[in-house]
Design a protein around this motif. Structure first.
Motif, PDB file in Angstrom:
ATOM      1  N   THR A   1       0.914 -24.667  37.052  1.00  0.00           N
ATOM      2  CA  THR A   1       0.866 -24.750  38.514  1.00  0.00           C
ATOM      3  C   THR A   1      -0.563 -24.676  39.040  1.00  0.00           C
ATOM      4  OG1 THR A   1       1.004 -22.366  38.891  1.00  0.00           O
ATOM      5  CG2 THR A   1       3.103 -23.569  38.635  1.00  0.00           C
ATOM      6  N   SER A   2      -0.726 -25.182  40.246  1.00  0.00           N
ATOM      7  CA  SER A   2      -2.031 -25.104  40.913  1.00  0.00           C
ATOM      8  C   SER A   2      -2.453 -23.655  41.121  1.00  0.00           C
ATOM      9  CB  SER A   2      -1.990 -25.813  42.266  1.00  0.00           C
ATOM     10  OG  SER A   2      -1.884 -27.200  42.104  1.00  0.00           O
ATOM     11  N   ALA A   3      -1.500 -22.831  41.540  1.00  0.00           N
ATOM     12  CA  ALA A   3      -1.812 -21.423  41.808  1.00  0.00           C
ATOM     13  C   ALA A   3      -2.288 -20.718  40.539  1.00  0.00           C
ATOM     14  CB  ALA A   3      -0.593 -20.707  42.384  1.00  0.00           C
ATOM     15  N   THR A   4      -1.663 -21.017  39.428  1.00  0.00           N
ATOM     16  CA  THR A   4      -2.054 -20.370  38.171  1.00  0.00           C
ATOM     17  C   THR A   4      -3.414 -20.876  37.709  1.00  0.00           C
ATOM     18  OG1 THR A   4       0.285 -20.203  37.619  1.00  0.00           O
ATOM     19  CG2 THR A   4      -1.265 -19.779  35.852  1.00  0.00           C
ATOM     20  N   ALA A   5      -3.683 -22.165  37.903  1.00  0.00           N
ATOM     21  CA  ALA A   5      -4.993 -22.720  37.548  1.00  0.00           C
ATOM     22  C   ALA A   5      -6.088 -22.059  38.386  1.00  0.00           C
ATOM     23  CB  ALA A   5      -5.007 -24.230  37.735  1.00  0.00           C
ATOM     24  N   LEU A   6      -5.839 -21.908  39.666  1.00  0.00           N
ATOM     25  CA  LEU A   6      -6.808 -21.237  40.536  1.00  0.00           C
ATOM     26  C   LEU A   6      -7.002 -19.785  40.120  1.00  0.00           C
ATOM     27  CD1 LEU A   6      -5.778 -22.671  44.003  1.00  0.00           C
ATOM     28  CD2 LEU A   6      -8.016 -22.917  42.916  1.00  0.00           C
ATOM     29  N   ASN A   7      -5.909 -19.135  39.778  1.00  0.00           N
ATOM     30  CA  ASN A   7      -5.964 -17.734  39.357  1.00  0.00           C
ATOM     31  C   ASN A   7      -6.834 -17.577  38.111  1.00  0.00           C
ATOM     32  OD1 ASN A   7      -4.657 -15.593  37.405  1.00  0.00           O
ATOM     33  ND2 ASN A   7      -4.185 -14.890  39.482  1.00  0.00           N
ATOM     34  N   LEU A   8      -6.619 -18.423  37.109  1.00  0.00           N
ATOM     35  CA  LEU A   8      -7.411 -18.340  35.881  1.00  0.00           C
ATOM     36  C   LEU A   8      -8.868 -18.697  36.150  1.00  0.00           C
ATOM     37  CD1 LEU A   8      -7.889 -17.934  32.879  1.00  0.00           C
ATOM     38  CD2 LEU A   8      -6.978 -20.257  32.495  1.00  0.00           C
ATOM     39  N   SER A   9      -9.104 -19.726  36.936  1.00  0.00           N
ATOM     40  CA  SER A   9     -10.476 -20.127  37.242  1.00  0.00           C
ATOM     41  C   SER A   9     -11.231 -18.989  37.927  1.00  0.00           C
ATOM     42  CB  SER A   9     -10.466 -21.375  38.128  1.00  0.00           C
ATOM     43  OG  SER A   9     -11.782 -21.774  38.432  1.00  0.00           O
ATOM     44  N   ARG A  10     -10.589 -18.340  38.875  1.00  0.00           N
ATOM     45  CA  ARG A  10     -11.221 -17.209  39.573  1.00  0.00           C
ATOM     46  C   ARG A  10     -11.450 -16.026  38.634  1.00  0.00           C
ATOM     47  NH1 ARG A  10      -7.393 -18.223  44.661  1.00  0.00           N
ATOM     48  NH2 ARG A  10      -8.715 -19.747  45.717  1.00  0.00           N
ATOM     49  N   HIS A  11     -10.486 -15.775  37.761  1.00  0.00           N
ATOM     50  CA  HIS A  11     -10.636 -14.689  36.782  1.00  0.00           C
ATOM     51  C   HIS A  11     -11.849 -14.947  35.884  1.00  0.00           C
ATOM     52  CE1 HIS A  11      -9.636 -11.701  33.742  1.00  0.00           C
ATOM     53  NE2 HIS A  11      -9.683 -12.661  32.835  1.00  0.00           N
ATOM     54  N   LEU A  12     -11.964 -16.180  35.390  1.00  0.00           N
ATOM     55  CA  LEU A  12     -13.099 -16.506  34.519  1.00  0.00           C
ATOM     56  C   LEU A  12     -14.420 -16.443  35.282  1.00  0.00           C
ATOM     57  CD1 LEU A  12     -11.565 -19.373  32.371  1.00  0.00           C
ATOM     58  CD2 LEU A  12     -12.031 -17.004  31.689  1.00  0.00           C
ATOM     59  N   GLU A  13     -14.413 -16.874  36.538  1.00  0.00           N
ATOM     60  CA  GLU A  13     -15.638 -16.788  37.338  1.00  0.00           C
ATOM     61  C   GLU A  13     -16.063 -15.330  37.506  1.00  0.00           C
ATOM     62  OE1 GLU A  13     -17.586 -18.494  41.440  1.00  0.00           O
ATOM     63  OE2 GLU A  13     -15.409 -18.557  41.214  1.00  0.00           O
TER      64      GLU A  13
ATOM     65  N   PHE B   1     -17.993 -16.930  33.905  1.00  0.00           N
ATOM     66  CA  PHE B   1     -17.814 -18.272  33.338  1.00  0.00           C
ATOM     67  C   PHE B   1     -17.373 -19.244  34.416  1.00  0.00           C
ATOM     68  CE2 PHE B   1     -16.923 -15.281  29.891  1.00  0.00           C
ATOM     69  CZ  PHE B   1     -17.857 -15.713  28.969  1.00  0.00           C
ATOM     70  N   TYR B   2     -17.930 -20.447  34.374  1.00  0.00           N
ATOM     71  CA  TYR B   2     -17.508 -21.505  35.288  1.00  0.00           C
ATOM     72  C   TYR B   2     -16.530 -22.395  34.551  1.00  0.00           C
ATOM     73  CZ  TYR B   2     -17.548 -25.591  38.271  1.00  0.00           C
ATOM     74  OH  TYR B   2     -17.164 -26.633  39.069  1.00  0.00           O
ATOM     75  N   ALA B   3     -15.282 -22.410  35.006  1.00  0.00           N
ATOM     76  CA  ALA B   3     -14.242 -23.251  34.429  1.00  0.00           C
ATOM     77  C   ALA B   3     -13.366 -23.712  35.588  1.00  0.00           C
ATOM     78  CB  ALA B   3     -13.430 -22.486  33.390  1.00  0.00           C
ATOM     79  N   PRO B   4     -13.604 -24.918  36.103  1.00  0.00           N
ATOM     80  CA  PRO B   4     -12.916 -25.353  37.307  1.00  0.00           C
ATOM     81  C   PRO B   4     -11.428 -25.643  37.073  1.00  0.00           C
ATOM     82  CG  PRO B   4     -14.234 -27.132  36.420  1.00  0.00           C
ATOM     83  CD  PRO B   4     -14.540 -25.919  35.597  1.00  0.00           C
ATOM     84  N   PRO B   5     -10.628 -25.411  38.116  1.00  0.00           N
ATOM     85  CA  PRO B   5      -9.215 -25.770  38.025  1.00  0.00           C
ATOM     86  C   PRO B   5      -9.065 -27.282  38.228  1.00  0.00           C
ATOM     87  CG  PRO B   5      -9.671 -24.864  40.188  1.00  0.00           C
ATOM     88  CD  PRO B   5     -10.950 -24.772  39.388  1.00  0.00           C
ATOM     89  N   ILE B   6      -8.181 -27.891  37.472  1.00  0.00           N
ATOM     90  CA  ILE B   6      -7.901 -29.324  37.609  1.00  0.00           C
ATOM     91  C   ILE B   6      -6.451 -29.432  38.087  1.00  0.00           C
ATOM     92  CG2 ILE B   6      -7.903 -31.571  36.469  1.00  0.00           C
ATOM     93  CD1 ILE B   6     -10.657 -30.114  36.495  1.00  0.00           C
ATOM     94  N   ARG B   7      -6.290 -30.004  39.280  1.00  0.00           N
ATOM     95  CA  ARG B   7      -4.980 -30.031  39.932  1.00  0.00           C
ATOM     96  C   ARG B   7      -4.676 -31.437  40.437  1.00  0.00           C
ATOM     97  NH1 ARG B   7      -6.483 -26.073  44.438  1.00  0.00           N
ATOM     98  NH2 ARG B   7      -8.460 -27.097  44.104  1.00  0.00           N
ATOM     99  N   PRO B   8      -3.410 -31.673  40.848  1.00  0.00           N
ATOM    100  CA  PRO B   8      -3.086 -32.991  41.402  1.00  0.00           C
ATOM    101  C   PRO B   8      -4.012 -33.311  42.573  1.00  0.00           C
ATOM    102  CG  PRO B   8      -1.093 -31.716  41.027  1.00  0.00           C
ATOM    103  CD  PRO B   8      -2.263 -30.786  40.809  1.00  0.00           C
ATOM    104  N   PRO B   9      -4.425 -34.536  42.721  1.00  0.00           N
ATOM    105  CA  PRO B   9      -3.935 -35.730  42.042  1.00  0.00           C
ATOM    106  C   PRO B   9      -4.668 -36.062  40.737  1.00  0.00           C
ATOM    107  CG  PRO B   9      -5.425 -36.394  43.776  1.00  0.00           C
ATOM    108  CD  PRO B   9      -5.333 -34.891  43.836  1.00  0.00           C
ATOM    109  N   SER B  10      -5.590 -35.200  40.296  1.00  0.00           N
ATOM    110  CA  SER B  10      -6.315 -35.486  39.048  1.00  0.00           C
ATOM    111  C   SER B  10      -5.406 -35.417  37.832  1.00  0.00           C
ATOM    112  CB  SER B  10      -7.480 -34.511  38.870  1.00  0.00           C
ATOM    113  OG  SER B  10      -8.408 -34.663  39.922  1.00  0.00           O
ATOM    114  N   VAL B  11      -4.390 -34.574  37.883  1.00  0.00           N
ATOM    115  CA  VAL B  11      -3.384 -34.467  36.824  1.00  0.00           C
ATOM    116  C   VAL B  11      -2.018 -34.502  37.488  1.00  0.00           C
ATOM    117  CG1 VAL B  11      -4.831 -33.195  35.192  1.00  0.00           C
ATOM    118  CG2 VAL B  11      -3.437 -31.939  36.848  1.00  0.00           C
TER     119      VAL B  11
END
Length: 105
Positions: free
Chosen positions: A45-57, A61-71
């Motif tokens: 999910t988008s929310a989980t991707a954002l959650n992980l990206s923020r946790h890593l930041e 660490f910089y690890a951007p979330p990739i969400r629709p429409p990219s996937v």
């Protein structure tokens, strides 16, 4: 880079190491036949991707979330891009941060 294979070899070794750690931690990544420095962590999910990206930041660490429409919907991910200049300690901290990531949104 053409004259010095060491950075490419280091990057391939780091990629194998991180992928192995993700697999052992039951973290979903995209399987590849060759080690690549881009490692997508599938979150769904988008929310989980954002959650992980923020946790890593927050862990440095910089690890951007990739969400629709990219996937496609349901295929959201966080894209980790490894570099040859990462230290073994950096990689250990990254793997630990993902392993300890509280998956709740």
């Amino acid at each position: 880079l053409a004259d010095d294979p060491e950075p490419r070899m280091r990057l391939a070794e780091l990629s194998r190491r991180v992928r192995d750690r993700m697999q052992r931690s039951k973290v979903s990544t995209v399987a590849t036949t060759t080690p690549t420095p881009i490692i997508p962590v599938i979150t769904g999910t988008s929310a989980t991707a954002l959650n992980l990206s923020r946790h890593l930041e927050a862990e440095g660490f910089y690890a951007p979330p990739i969400r629709p429409p990219s996937v496609a919907p349901g295929a959201c991910r966080v894209r980790m891009s490894l570099r040859a200049d990462l230290t073994d300690d950096d990689v250990e901290r990254l793997c630990k941060a993902i392993k300890e990531w509280p998956r709740a949104n």
